[in-house]
Design an enzyme around this catalytic site. Sequence first.
Site, PDB file in Angstrom:
ATOM      1  N   GLU A  72       0.830  -1.203   0.000  1.00 49.26           N
ATOM      2  CA  GLU A  72       0.000   0.000   0.000  1.00 49.26           C
ATOM      3  C   GLU A  72       0.869   1.260   0.000  1.00 49.26           C
ATOM      4  OE1 GLU A  72      -4.289  -1.271   1.733  1.00 49.26           O
ATOM      5  OE2 GLU A  72      -2.825  -0.715   3.263  1.00 49.26           O
TER       6      GLU A  72
ATOM      7  N   GLU B 284      -6.452  -7.788  -0.999  1.00 44.40           N
ATOM      8  CA  GLU B 284      -6.892  -7.678   0.396  1.00 44.40           C
ATOM      9  C   GLU B 284      -8.393  -7.442   0.369  1.00 44.40           C
ATOM     10  OE1 GLU B 284      -5.128  -5.226   3.349  1.00 44.40           O
ATOM     11  OE2 GLU B 284      -3.072  -5.789   2.835  1.00 44.40           O
TER      12      GLU B 284
END
Length: 571
Positions: free
Chosen positions: A158, A234
């Site tokens: 991320e 995710e």
Amino acid sequence: MTTFTIGETDFLLDGEPFQVISGTLHYFRIHPEHWADRIRTAKAMGLNTIETYVAWNAHEPVRGEWDATGWKDLGRFLDLVAAEGMHAIVRPGPYICAEWHNGGLPVWLTSTPGIGLRRSEPQYLAAVTEYLERVYEIVVPRQIDRGGNVVLVQIENEYGAYGSDKDYLRELVRVTREAGITVPLTTVDQPMPWMLENGSLPELHLTGSFGSRSAERLATLREHQPTGPLMCSEFWDGWFDWWGSIHHTTDPAASAHDLDVLLAAGASVNIYMVHGGTNFGTTNGANDKGRFDPIVTSYDYDAPIDEAGHPTAKFHAFRDVIAKYAPVPDLEPAPRPDAPVFEVPLTGEGEWMPASTGSASDDPATFEELGHLGPLVRYDVDLPANAPAVLAFGEVRDLAWVHVDGTFVGRLSRTLHERALAIPAGSRLTVLVEDQGRVNYGHRLGEEKGLIGGATLDGAPLTGWTATPIDLAAAAGAGAGPLGRALLRGTFEIDAAADLFLDTSAWGKGFAFVNGFFLGRYWRNVPQETLYVPAPVLRAGANEIVVLELEQALEPVARFVAQPSLGQLEE
């Protein structure tokens, strides 16, 4: 040779379209003797792949002392995944977030003077290169094109939410490829245009992280990944908890619907988490977006497989969805009985905090300056004659108990933005400070712990501090010292090892150990009211429980209950 590649629209396994249906297990949050069980249960839900982060600070808490054995045996974990006929995805970071302390980065790294975290800064890159090379020594021979089961490796984590240093990402790719990683490389970001643009490179395959509005998120992802398979790497099927909040859950039917949308679109998915596990010891992280919120000990995450390995309603809802798109093995996890219920009387052994030691300094030393990785430091200073007065610190990180001449006079909480209190006259000030968890997300990553920014008394500098790191394991072994809270100890007999749930609701705040195994933190400040005791730490016959109480235990009794209590749900 088996191959796993990226095609125009799909992942390709030996040239044939392959839909990754994966779930996250963190080996470092699960007792090693439970790894095989959790993997097999995940397979029974219909998964064909298991994904894990690699927590650098679990493997190398002290610089140069790398350990990949026991709880940290990533190779064995990947081999157990392979033994179930499942593929594996490895996400080595170096930053992982994961609600894990310091986002997975070692304290020795983040406290290096002048270091530039998560960017192309020489000190940081040198350390990261050495770390990744060690991880890849484990992963390279286990890649699918070498007879193993690893099909994807992720670069950073991320990153678009944190930075946009493309040279940094390119260096991670270079190190990864030169180490021998040949499987496809991915990145992951939330499907927001600026994050997707900042967090990847043209040669990396973009994936998304989200838990709802699947069709919309996939459309945004496709705008930035025009070809190749879509993947939510995710898929947030639950959420984490922090002290002082509620127990977060998601509706099984709603989560199953979003999973259905993903799979119906032909997208690959990694369910985060399929089984969350536990922040044993003091491994929990914290978030700070204007308010400091330390994560609780449980990482149950409202996952399909709960903290103790039990399939939940979400497990069955997800399995029904997966069965529409892929073969689901004829495996039914065995029903598990309630945990044994019993009480253990605890005997108080008095005070356990060690006496003040060390040389004095003008300002209180930080945990980092002390080289202390534990959660507690004792600070002491002589008081001038002008007390009573107002004691103030630049900042308290994270919770401080203040004593004058051995008498408790108040508590200061970072979460409540407390930095000052009035203290009575006396000759000696003692402050016990707890690091409640290192921030795991955002730009407060790697911050110092302790009494920060100096201290004043009625506005005048208060100097001459000593700082004494506290060894919790030693404190749990014997009570000693002139100041402290209760050390409670008891023994109990069981016929056979079994998972237990320790009820902590009658205690204040502290730490619990069973047979020397550090279960984690407890706190009356909701939501979590039980600690999970994994069966492998117990033994048939005599067992010992030790509690280090920082405030006040209402009852000197340890109660073991049938089911976990992770707190009240949001109404």
